[in-house]
Enzyme design. Structure first.
Site, PDB file in Angstrom:
ATOM      1  N   ARG A  97      59.188  10.537 -24.053  1.00  0.00           N
ATOM      2  CA  ARG A  97      59.477  10.051 -25.295  1.00  0.00           C
ATOM      3  C   ARG A  97      59.839  11.429 -26.126  1.00  0.00           C
ATOM      4  O   ARG A  97      60.664  11.207 -26.983  1.00  0.00           O
ATOM      5  CB  ARG A  97      58.638   9.079 -25.763  1.00  0.00           C
ATOM      6  CG  ARG A  97      57.055   9.638 -25.789  1.00  0.00           C
ATOM      7  CD  ARG A  97      56.256   8.498 -25.992  1.00  0.00           C
ATOM      8  NE  ARG A  97      54.818   8.773 -26.277  1.00  0.00           N
ATOM      9  CZ  ARG A  97      53.993   8.579 -25.023  1.00  0.00           C
ATOM     10  NH1 ARG A  97      54.532   8.703 -23.874  1.00  0.00           N
ATOM     11  NH2 ARG A  97      52.495   8.897 -25.234  1.00  0.00           N
ATOM     12  N   ARG A 108      26.141  51.259 -46.350  1.00  0.00           N
ATOM     13  CA  ARG A 108      26.133  49.898 -46.631  1.00  0.00           C
ATOM     14  C   ARG A 108      26.259  49.116 -45.248  1.00  0.00           C
ATOM     15  O   ARG A 108      25.560  48.290 -45.167  1.00  0.00           O
ATOM     16  CB  ARG A 108      26.938  49.379 -47.463  1.00  0.00           C
ATOM     17  CG  ARG A 108      27.560  47.916 -47.877  1.00  0.00           C
ATOM     18  CD  ARG A 108      26.134  47.023 -48.257  1.00  0.00           C
ATOM     19  NE  ARG A 108      25.678  47.487 -49.315  1.00  0.00           N
ATOM     20  CZ  ARG A 108      25.988  47.036 -50.546  1.00  0.00           C
ATOM     21  NH1 ARG A 108      26.865  46.048 -50.592  1.00  0.00           N
ATOM     22  NH2 ARG A 108      25.473  47.239 -51.654  1.00  0.00           N
ATOM     23  N   GLU A 136      49.928  13.761 -24.622  1.00  0.00           N
ATOM     24  CA  GLU A 136      49.184  12.977 -25.239  1.00  0.00           C
ATOM     25  C   GLU A 136      47.777  13.004 -24.805  1.00  0.00           C
ATOM     26  O   GLU A 136      47.813  13.208 -23.624  1.00  0.00           O
ATOM     27  CB  GLU A 136      50.024  11.502 -25.644  1.00  0.00           C
ATOM     28  CG  GLU A 136      48.868  10.463 -26.332  1.00  0.00           C
ATOM     29  CD  GLU A 136      48.650  10.925 -27.864  1.00  0.00           C
ATOM     30  OE1 GLU A 136      48.206  12.095 -28.140  1.00  0.00           O
ATOM     31  OE2 GLU A 136      48.903  10.212 -28.826  1.00  0.00           O
ATOM     32  N   ASP A 165      32.129  38.404 -46.201  1.00  0.00           N
ATOM     33  CA  ASP A 165      33.494  39.025 -46.969  1.00  0.00           C
ATOM     34  C   ASP A 165      33.148  39.983 -48.244  1.00  0.00           C
ATOM     35  O   ASP A 165      32.738  39.401 -49.352  1.00  0.00           O
ATOM     36  CB  ASP A 165      34.145  38.004 -47.368  1.00  0.00           C
ATOM     37  CG  ASP A 165      35.598  38.206 -47.750  1.00  0.00           C
ATOM     38  OD1 ASP A 165      35.964  39.572 -47.782  1.00  0.00           O
ATOM     39  OD2 ASP A 165      36.178  37.562 -48.564  1.00  0.00           O
ATOM     40  N   CYS A 207      45.407  49.393 -45.263  1.00  0.00           N
ATOM     41  CA  CYS A 207      46.845  49.127 -45.160  1.00  0.00           C
ATOM     42  C   CYS A 207      47.249  50.532 -45.979  1.00  0.00           C
ATOM     43  O   CYS A 207      46.739  50.960 -47.162  1.00  0.00           O
ATOM     44  CB  CYS A 207      47.163  48.123 -46.416  1.00  0.00           C
ATOM     45  SG  CYS A 207      46.830  46.406 -45.695  1.00  0.00           S
ATOM     46  N   ARG A 254      43.496  44.239 -49.335  1.00  0.00           N
ATOM     47  CA  ARG A 254      43.766  44.735 -47.955  1.00  0.00           C
ATOM     48  C   ARG A 254      43.793  43.362 -47.291  1.00  0.00           C
ATOM     49  O   ARG A 254      43.849  43.514 -45.957  1.00  0.00           O
ATOM     50  CB  ARG A 254      43.040  45.855 -47.452  1.00  0.00           C
ATOM     51  CG  ARG A 254      43.195  47.150 -47.512  1.00  0.00           C
ATOM     52  CD  ARG A 254      43.725  47.700 -48.834  1.00  0.00           C
ATOM     53  NE  ARG A 254      44.160  48.865 -49.136  1.00  0.00           N
ATOM     54  CZ  ARG A 254      44.425  49.385 -50.052  1.00  0.00           C
ATOM     55  NH1 ARG A 254      44.510  48.854 -51.300  1.00  0.00           N
ATOM     56  NH2 ARG A 254      45.033  50.737 -50.300  1.00  0.00           N
ATOM     57  N   LYS A 281      41.417  41.270 -46.772  1.00  0.00           N
ATOM     58  CA  LYS A 281      40.006  40.829 -46.155  1.00  0.00           C
ATOM     59  C   LYS A 281      39.832  39.333 -46.290  1.00  0.00           C
ATOM     60  O   LYS A 281      39.347  38.676 -45.378  1.00  0.00           O
ATOM     61  CB  LYS A 281      38.900  41.612 -46.809  1.00  0.00           C
ATOM     62  CG  LYS A 281      39.087  43.205 -46.472  1.00  0.00           C
ATOM     63  CD  LYS A 281      37.664  43.951 -47.029  1.00  0.00           C
ATOM     64  CE  LYS A 281      37.585  43.848 -48.504  1.00  0.00           C
ATOM     65  NZ  LYS A 281      38.551  43.942 -49.264  1.00  0.00           N
TER      66      LYS A 281
END
Length: 469
Positions: A306, A137, A326, A129, A159, A50, A52
């Protein structure tokens, strides 16, 4: 009441700091109290395939780039470290007691490392992860966060589009160490069975049951979102970032402006026009872009002469961004390195000691530049094909984001003139192609010299300065 402490200006960053007994006073850590800057534990949620790990890696890269010390903890890798050889999906069956025991052991080992990183090593954000598909859990992880004084934020990837899932399965199958040297069809079948092991017990984050939790739910890689109880600034930045990323195939082209008149003279900053070779490069760039036949290409420049001169040769619409200007060299604008060493030897040495954090007097540091460029990164993540015509320091910052380079490495990334870098995002990183457009240019890259001591002789300070007129 204690008397106010004396302030002194830090010579590197040019910021005022309180001093005590001749030394910088340190702020006391209050990690036990959940203040705005207390550590954050990001917990991934979702079935396998999915996205992760894709989200975890991208989020970790972004947070580190903006200066938030972040580390990813992939529980699958802990499992691979314990179980050296993966056999089959049966390891993940809900009635496999040995498998359950090992998986819990891996989760606890990862959380132990999370605690070490956030509480002992100065980390600010940990990304945990794993599938974390059950409410039980997630409650265990949330309690772990509360006990250690962390704010917990859940990121669920859902998904339902079969094409998205199929594409993710191909990516996982190609990149997972579990399926190295396995037959493609056999690997796909095994992985599908592994997903089934989680589906029956999967409990998605629920708007009623989980209303007290902080979370974002991402549907089909960004088709829609549900966001709940964003608790602080860092969580809001995480949400904003996750709502901008996409997985549509595209390429980002980075290049500097053509060689400028001040480049030839070895002078930094300023707002000069292009040299004759710089104008020649602009024509070659126009031909290169035409040959690429890029669909719906956006072109961005800074507001400096420039880059605009370079873009004009393309004969296509372009957008000017002030944030792409810059780095501001302050009192050192339009000076050569030799002149800076002559007039400001202390500043020159301090910059060599810590080029990323050093701030020019009345100017900027690379650290400042990264903060300034964050809107550009957000917009680059939203867009598809883009050509960014910018400057050396700016290009280094953008490149460091896409290539996941550390702050210490960022100011020394090589971004030569008259060279286009084509960046193509891939599964867990970025493919880089360097294309030199065959127009000679002066070298503007200066490596860090060996001697960075304040009392060094001039010849040692200038040893890495590139040749110029």
């Amino acid at each position: 009441m204690a008397s106010p402490r004396e302030l002194t200006q830090n010579p590197l960053k040019k910021i005022w700091m309180p001093y005590s007994n001749g030394r910088p006073a340190l702020h006391a850590s209050q990690r036990g109290v959940c203040m705005t800057n207390c550590p954050t534990l990001i917990v991934m949620v979702g079935l396998p395939a999915r996205g992760k790990t894709y989200i975890s890696k991208k989020l970790t890269r972004y947070l580190n780039w903006i200066g938030v010390p972040t580390r990813e903890f992939n529980v699958g890798q802990y499992r691979r470290d314990i179980v050296k050889t993966y056999k089959s999906f049966e390891f993940f069956l809900p009635d496999n007691e040995e498998g359950l025991k090992i998986r819990k052991q891996c989760a606890l080992a990862a959380l132990s490392d999370v605690r070490k990183f956030l509480s002992e090593e100065g980390g600010h954000v940990a990304v945990f992860d794993a599938t974390n598909t059950t409410r039980e859990r997630r409650a265990m992880i949330f309690n772990f966060g509360e006990q250690n004084g962390y704010k917990t934020f859940f990121v669920e990837s859902i998904c339902v589009d079969p094409e998205v899932v199929a594409a993710n399965i191909v990516q996982v199958k190609l990149g997972s160490p579990d399926y190295v040297n396995r037959d493609s069809d056999e690997a796909t079948e095994d992985f599908m069975r592994r997903i089934e092991c989680y589906e029956n017990s999967y409990e998605s984050l629920d708007e009623d049951l989980d209303r007290d939790l902080s979370y974002i739910k991402i549907m089909d890689v960004g088709q829609s979102y549900v966001v709940n109880r964003v608790a602080d600034h860092i969580q809001s930045r995480i949400v904003y970032y996750l709502m901008n990323i996409h997985v549509t195939p595209r390429s980002i082209y980075l290049c500097r402006h053509g060689e400028s008149e001040l480049n030839l003279k070895g002078r930094i900053g300023g707002d000069p026009g292009l040299s004759p070779r710089g104008r020649e490069f602009s024509k070659h760039l126009a031909q290169f872009i035409s040959d690429q036949n890029i669909k719906d290409l956006k072109v961005w420049t800074s507001q400096m002469k420039r880059t605009i001169q370079t873009a004009e040769a393309l004969s296509v619409p372009y957008e000017q961004w002030k944030v792409l200007n810059e780095i501001d060299a302050g009192v050192c604008e339009e000076m050569t390195y030799e002149e800076i060493q002559d007039h400001y030897p202390l500043e020159f040495a301090l910059r060599d000691q810590d080029k990323y954090r050093y701030r020019y007097p009345k100017g900027e540091s690379y650290e400042d530049l990264v903060q300034r460029l964050e809107p550009v990164i957000m917009e680059l993540e939203r867009q598809e094909n883009v050509l960014v015509i910018c400057h050396q320091a700016v290009m280094r910052c953008l490149l460091a984001y896409f290539l996941d380079k550390a702050a210490e490495e960022l100011p020394y990334l090589k971004c030569p003139l008259h060279t286009v870098l084509k960046l193509t995002p891939v599964a867990y990183g970025c493919k880089v192609e360097s294309i030199f457009l065959n127009v000679a240019a002066v070298n503007t890259h200066r490596d860090r010299p060996q001697n960075v001591d304040i009392s060094r002789p001039s010849e040692e300070a200038l040893v890495t300065v590139p040749a110029h007129q």
